[in-house]
Motif scaffolding. Structure first.
Motif, PDB file in Angstrom:
ATOM      1  N   THR B 148       0.863  -1.180   0.000  1.00  0.00           N
ATOM      2  CA  THR B 148       0.000   0.000   0.000  1.00  0.00           C
ATOM      3  C   THR B 148       0.899   1.229   0.000  1.00  0.00           C
ATOM      4  N   VAL B 149       0.635   2.122  -0.939  1.00  0.00           N
ATOM      5  CA  VAL B 149       1.470   3.320  -1.053  1.00  0.00           C
ATOM      6  C   VAL B 149       0.593   4.568  -1.020  1.00  0.00           C
ATOM      7  N   ASP B 150       1.224   5.696  -0.846  1.00  0.00           N
ATOM      8  CA  ASP B 150       0.507   6.960  -0.860  1.00  0.00           C
ATOM      9  C   ASP B 150      -0.035   7.227  -2.272  1.00  0.00           C
ATOM     10  N   ALA B 151      -1.157   7.924  -2.335  1.00  0.00           N
ATOM     11  CA  ALA B 151      -1.770   8.206  -3.645  1.00  0.00           C
ATOM     12  C   ALA B 151      -0.846   9.003  -4.566  1.00  0.00           C
ATOM     13  N   LYS B 152       0.046   9.786  -3.960  1.00  0.00           N
ATOM     14  CA  LYS B 152       0.942  10.614  -4.780  1.00  0.00           C
ATOM     15  C   LYS B 152       2.258   9.913  -5.099  1.00  0.00           C
ATOM     16  N   ASP B 153       2.444   8.740  -4.541  1.00  0.00           N
ATOM     17  CA  ASP B 153       3.679   7.991  -4.773  1.00  0.00           C
ATOM     18  C   ASP B 153       3.582   7.270  -6.120  1.00  0.00           C
ATOM     19  N   SER B 154       4.265   7.808  -7.116  1.00  0.00           N
ATOM     20  CA  SER B 154       4.162   7.226  -8.459  1.00  0.00           C
ATOM     21  C   SER B 154       5.350   6.328  -8.796  1.00  0.00           C
ATOM     22  N   ALA B 155       6.192   6.051  -7.797  1.00  0.00           N
ATOM     23  CA  ALA B 155       7.381   5.227  -8.048  1.00  0.00           C
ATOM     24  C   ALA B 155       7.005   3.828  -8.539  1.00  0.00           C
ATOM     25  N   VAL B 156       5.861   3.308  -8.026  1.00  0.00           N
ATOM     26  CA  VAL B 156       5.448   1.955  -8.430  1.00  0.00           C
ATOM     27  C   VAL B 156       5.016   1.907  -9.895  1.00  0.00           C
ATOM     28  N   LEU B 157       4.790   3.089 -10.474  1.00  0.00           N
ATOM     29  CA  LEU B 157       4.347   3.135 -11.869  1.00  0.00           C
ATOM     30  C   LEU B 157       5.511   3.340 -12.835  1.00  0.00           C
ATOM     31  N   ASP B 158       6.716   3.363 -12.309  1.00  0.00           N
ATOM     32  CA  ASP B 158       7.896   3.582 -13.152  1.00  0.00           C
ATOM     33  C   ASP B 158       7.976   2.553 -14.270  1.00  0.00           C
ATOM     34  N   LYS B 159       8.367   3.040 -15.428  1.00  0.00           N
ATOM     35  CA  LYS B 159       8.388   2.184 -16.617  1.00  0.00           C
ATOM     36  C   LYS B 159       9.580   1.228 -16.613  1.00  0.00           C
ATOM     37  N   LYS B 160      10.694   1.721 -16.102  1.00  0.00           N
ATOM     38  CA  LYS B 160      11.920   0.926 -16.207  1.00  0.00           C
ATOM     39  C   LYS B 160      12.100  -0.004 -15.001  1.00  0.00           C
ATOM     40  N   THR B 161      12.328  -1.284 -15.292  1.00  0.00           N
ATOM     41  CA  THR B 161      12.675  -2.256 -14.259  1.00  0.00           C
ATOM     42  C   THR B 161      13.750  -3.173 -14.837  1.00  0.00           C
ATOM     43  N   ASP B 162      14.480  -3.815 -13.942  1.00  0.00           N
ATOM     44  CA  ASP B 162      15.555  -4.714 -14.405  1.00  0.00           C
ATOM     45  C   ASP B 162      14.985  -5.914 -15.166  1.00  0.00           C
ATOM     46  N   LYS B 163      13.904  -6.470 -14.595  1.00  0.00           N
ATOM     47  CA  LYS B 163      13.287  -7.645 -15.213  1.00  0.00           C
ATOM     48  C   LYS B 163      11.883  -7.274 -15.696  1.00  0.00           C
ATOM     49  N   PRO B 164      11.388  -7.993 -16.723  1.00  0.00           N
ATOM     50  CA  PRO B 164      10.005  -7.729 -17.170  1.00  0.00           C
ATOM     51  C   PRO B 164       9.037  -7.944 -16.012  1.00  0.00           C
ATOM     52  N   SER B 165       8.251  -6.948 -15.726  1.00  0.00           N
ATOM     53  CA  SER B 165       7.355  -7.055 -14.572  1.00  0.00           C
ATOM     54  C   SER B 165       5.990  -6.462 -14.874  1.00  0.00           C
ATOM     55  N   ILE B 166       5.100  -6.701 -13.927  1.00  0.00           N
ATOM     56  CA  ILE B 166       3.728  -6.218 -14.073  1.00  0.00           C
ATOM     57  C   ILE B 166       3.321  -5.556 -12.766  1.00  0.00           C
ATOM     58  N   THR B 167       2.496  -4.532 -12.868  1.00  0.00           N
ATOM     59  CA  THR B 167       1.945  -3.903 -11.670  1.00  0.00           C
ATOM     60  C   THR B 167       0.443  -3.745 -11.852  1.00  0.00           C
ATOM     61  N   LEU B 168      -0.300  -4.284 -10.905  1.00  0.00           N
ATOM     62  CA  LEU B 168      -1.748  -4.069 -10.877  1.00  0.00           C
ATOM     63  C   LEU B 168      -2.002  -3.000  -9.828  1.00  0.00           C
ATOM     64  N   TYR B 169      -2.679  -1.947 -10.227  1.00  0.00           N
ATOM     65  CA  TYR B 169      -2.751  -0.740  -9.410  1.00  0.00           C
ATOM     66  C   TYR B 169      -4.197  -0.326  -9.179  1.00  0.00           C
ATOM     67  N   SER B 170      -4.534  -0.095  -7.920  1.00  0.00           N
ATOM     68  CA  SER B 170      -5.897   0.350  -7.626  1.00  0.00           C
ATOM     69  C   SER B 170      -5.928   1.094  -6.302  1.00  0.00           C
ATOM     70  N   GLY B 171      -7.133   1.454  -5.860  1.00  0.00           N
ATOM     71  CA  GLY B 171      -7.272   2.203  -4.620  1.00  0.00           C
ATOM     72  C   GLY B 171      -7.301   1.290  -3.405  1.00  0.00           C
ATOM     73  N   SER B 172      -6.984   1.859  -2.255  1.00  0.00           N
ATOM     74  CA  SER B 172      -7.023   1.104  -1.014  1.00  0.00           C
ATOM     75  C   SER B 172      -7.309   2.056   0.138  1.00  0.00           C
ATOM     76  N   PRO B 173      -8.161   1.692   1.066  1.00  0.00           N
ATOM     77  CA  PRO B 173      -9.053   0.530   1.075  1.00  0.00           C
ATOM     78  C   PRO B 173     -10.147   0.646   0.000  1.00  0.00           C
ATOM     79  N   ALA B 174     -10.818  -0.465  -0.239  1.00  0.00           N
ATOM     80  CA  ALA B 174     -11.718  -0.544  -1.393  1.00  0.00           C
ATOM     81  C   ALA B 174     -12.782   0.551  -1.393  1.00  0.00           C
ATOM     82  N   TRP B 175     -13.343   0.918  -0.227  1.00  0.00           N
ATOM     83  CA  TRP B 175     -14.457   1.876  -0.225  1.00  0.00           C
ATOM     84  C   TRP B 175     -14.031   3.296   0.077  1.00  0.00           C
TER      85      TRP B 175
END
Lengths: 38, 191
Positions: B148-175
């Motif tokens: 769980t990260v801060d809404a303004k933390d966009s580091a998890v959305l960075d395009k470059k990674t060492d290995k091919p990876s995937i990120t599923l991104y959504s809000g938390s908590p659900a409601w």
């Protein structure tokens, strides 16, 4: 003012608050959508 | 006496209305769980898992995201408005065929649309499979982390990674969605 009339006013206020709540939650944009809006 | 009777009837009606609205507010967030159990009972999860083992079983040739644990098998949209109806590929991120970090965004819960595509994103655990059918090829990822990260933390959305990876991104908590839930995975195989 009778007890039933007082109850009517109380329930009316509660009902109004609930209806407003429903309207707000149905019309508010999802937080996530706002993050990526252009 | 008649006046009192009138208010009694009106009050009963108001109590009924309030109870119905309260039940609605409480039960609607649970509706996706009910449909999840129904889908599991009907063998939907097995069907999704089989399609990850054998891509030939995927009859719909559109790009799609397949996550058996979340009971998700949805086409991937390229337009931001697809976010509201399914899964959106964040177009500033990479794509499975190019390596790097591919990001998919989905909604979790709102009263207008209770069963968001990523409603069960928090159910993903390390090692769970995420399949991406992209340009007629299936890319299989395994979950490596969920945070769980801060809404303004966009580091998890960075395009470059060492290995091919995937990120599923959504809000938390659900409601409430004041924060963001990011589930990351690394490419395991391309069957």
């Amino acid at each position: 003012m009778t007890g039933q009339q007082k109850m009517f006013i109380l329930l009316g206020i509660l009902g109004f608050v609930l209806i407003v709540t429903l309207v707000v939650i149905f019309t508010a944009p999802a937080n996530l959508a706002g993050q990526f809006s252009v | 006496m008649l006046e009192t009777d009138k208010y009694t009837y009106i009050n009963r009606g108001l109590v009924t209305l309030i109870v119905v609205v309260c039940l609605y507010l409480v039960l609607v967030p649970l509706a996706p769980r009910f449909s999840f159990w129904m889908d599991r009972y009907s063998g939907q999860a097995d069907k999704l898992e089989r399609s990850l083992r054998n891509p030939k079983l995927i009859t719909n040739k559109d790009n799609q995201l397949i996550v058996p644990r979340m009971m998700v098998g949805l086409p991937i949209g390229q337009d931001r408005h697809d976010l509201d109806d399914g899964v959106w590929h964040l177009n500033t991120s990479s794509t499975p065929d190019k390596g790097g970090n591919t990001v998919f965004v989905g909604q979790r819960f709102s009263y207008a649309k209770p069963h968001g595509s990523f409603y069960f994103l928090d159910q993903l655990r390390e090692g769970d499979e995420i399949g991406v059918y992209w340009k007629d090829k299936l890319y299989l990822y395994r979950v490596t982390a969920s945070r769980t990260v801060d809404a303004k933390d966009s580091a998890v959305l960075d395009k470059k990674t060492d290995k091919p990876s995937i990120t599923l991104y959504s809000g938390s908590p659900a409601w409430h969605q004041s924060k963001r839930l990011a589930v990351t995975g690394q490419l395991a195989s391309t069957p």
